[in-house]
Design an enzyme around this catalytic site. Structure first.
Site, mmCIF file in Angstrom:
data_model
loop_
_atom_site.group_PDB
_atom_site.id
_atom_site.type_symbol
_atom_site.label_atom_id
_atom_site.label_comp_id
_atom_site.label_asym_id
_atom_site.label_seq_id
_atom_site.Cartn_x
_atom_site.Cartn_y
_atom_site.Cartn_z
ATOM 1 N N HIS A 1 32.879 36.285 41.694
ATOM 2 C CA HIS A 1 32.421 37.573 42.204
ATOM 3 C C HIS A 1 31.094 37.426 42.950
ATOM 4 C CE1 HIS A 1 34.672 40.919 39.814
ATOM 5 N NE2 HIS A 1 35.494 39.944 40.166
ATOM 6 N N GLU B 1 38.871 42.181 45.878
ATOM 7 C CA GLU B 1 38.360 43.505 45.536
ATOM 8 C C GLU B 1 37.277 43.886 46.544
ATOM 9 O OE1 GLU B 1 37.621 44.137 41.127
ATOM 10 O OE2 GLU B 1 37.820 41.965 41.192
ATOM 11 N N GLY C 1 52.226 43.749 41.236
ATOM 12 C CA GLY C 1 53.385 44.517 41.672
ATOM 13 C C GLY C 1 54.437 43.616 42.286
#
Length: 321
Positions: free
Chosen positions: A38, A107, A174
Site C-alpha cells: 500500500h 484500490e 467476482g
C-alpha cells in the site's frame, strides 16, 4: 494439509518492526507469510505504510525458510508491469526461491497518487490482464516488446532472472476476476470464504491450483481491548471489495465507517484469547476449499504477544482441524 500464514501488515508497523515480526512468525511455526503493498493505510489510526518491496528484501535475508508473497500488488497504476516483474524477480533471488507474486486490480486508496484517474472495474481488470501477460513474458527471459491498449514496453529484459520465476497469484472477487485468474494465475487469492469464487476459478482453469484466503483476527488477553482496537483500526473491513476499492483515502474510509459499532466489528472479527472463537472463524475457509489461510493480527504493538500465543495455542488448534 491446510497451511496457515502470517500477514506482514505494512499499514500498522514500521519497516524495522515488520522485519522483526516476520522473523518471529517463522520461529513461531507459521507456514508462510504474505505482505500488503500500500501507499496509504486505510485509517489514520493504523499509522504506517512503508515501501513493502524494501521490507520484503530485508525479510528475505532475515528469514531462512518462510515462503513470502505480496497480498496484493497492483501492477497497473503506481507500478508499471515491467517494473513489477523486476521487483519480483529480485525478491525471488534474495529469498532463494521462496517468493510468490500476488497481484490484484488495485484500490483507489493507493493508486490515485499518480494522478491517472480511477477507471471502472472492467477497465481495471483489462489492465491487469495485459499486465500479467507482460510480467509472464519477462519471466521467460529475453527482450520483450509490447504494444498494447494500456501499456507499452520497449525492449525490456530482466538481467537477473530467477529459475524458477515467482509463481503468480491473482486476487478475485467476482466471476470476471475468477476467469482471469483461472486463465493466467498459478494460484488464487480471496479475502472472503466464498466457495463460489473457487468454483468459478476452477471452471476457468484453476483446478488443482493453490487457493489462499486471508482473514483479520485480534488477539488480546483483554477481549474488550481487542474489540476496541479492531474497531479503531479495522472497522473498514466490512465494507466489501466493491466499496473499499473506490474510496480515495483514509478520511473517506473514516467517513464511510462512522456508524460502524464495536459490536458490529466483534461479530465479524474474532477478538480476545478464546482459541475456539478463532478456530470457528477459520473453519468457513476450510469448508469453502482454501488450501492456505493467512491471518491478519490487528494492531502493530500486539504482534509479538500474538505470535507467542499462536505458537503455543492457536496453531496447534488450527492444525488439529
Amino acid at each position: 494439509m491446510t497451511q496457515f500464514g502470517y500477514t506482514v501488515m505494512t499499514e500498522q508497523a514500521s519497516p524495522v518492526d515488520l522485519v522483526a515480526h516476520a522473523v518471529r512468525a517463522e520461529e513461531s511455526g507459521f507456514d508462510f507469510a504474505v505482505a500488503s503493498d500500500h501507499y496509504f493505510p486505510w485509517l489514520d489510526t493504523q499509522g504506517h505504510s512503508p515501501y513493502v518491496w524494501a521490507v520484503l528484501g530485508a525479510v528475505a535475508q532475515a528469514t531462512s525458510r518462510l515462503p513470502l508473497m505480496t497480498c496484493v500488488t497492483c501492477p497497473t497504476f503506481r507500478y508499471h508491469p515491467a517494473v513489477v516483474a523486476q521487483k519480483a524477480a529480485t525478491v525471488q533471488l534474495l529469498s532463494g526461491g521462496r517468493f510468490r507474486l500476488g497481484l490484484g486490480s488495485g484500490e483507489n486508496l493507493n493508486e490515485h497518487i499518480v494522478g491517472g484517474g480511477w477507471p471502472p472495474a472492467d477497465v481495471r481488470l483489462d489492465r491487469l490482464d495485459e499486465a500479467v501477460q507482460i510480467i509472464r513474458a519477462l519471466f521467460q527471459g529475453g527482450h520483450v516488446n509490447h504494444r498494447g491498449e494500456h501499456f507499452q514496453v520497449e525492449s525490456a529484459k530482466l538481467w537477473d532472472l530467477p529459475d524458477p520465476p515467482p509463481p503468480i497469484g491473482i486476487a478475485v472477487s467476482g466471476e470476471r476476476s475468477c476467469a482471469l485468474a483461472g486463465r493466467l494465475a498459478d494460484l488464487v487469492i480471496a479475502v472472503e470464504p466464498q466457495a463460489e469464487l473457487l468454483h468459478a476459478f476452477d471452471r476457468h482453469g484453476g483446478t488443482g491450483k493453490p487457493r489462499v484466503g486471508q482473514l483479520p483476527v485480534c488477539y488480546d488477553r483483554d477481549r474488550e481491548a481487542a474489540v476496541r482496537r479492531a474497531h479503531e483500526q479495522f472497522r473498514w473491513f466490512g465494507g466489501g471489495w466493491k466499496v473499499n476499492a473506490e474510496l480515495p483515502g483514509p478520511s473517506a474510509f473514516a467517513a464511510a465507517t462512522e456508524y460502524v459499532r464495536e459490536q458490529d466489528v466483534a461479530e465479524s472479527i474474532p477478538c480476545g484469547d478464546d482459541v475456539g472463537r478463532f478456530v470457528d472463524a477459520v473453519r468457513p475457509y476450510l469448508e469453502a476449499g482454501f488450501t492456505e489461510i493467512a491471518l491478519v493480527q490487528i494492531g502493530g504493538a500486539s504482534q509479538l504477544p500474538f505470535l507467542e500465543w499462536a505458537e503455543k495455542e492457536l496453531l496447534p488448534a488450527l492444525r488439529a482441524l
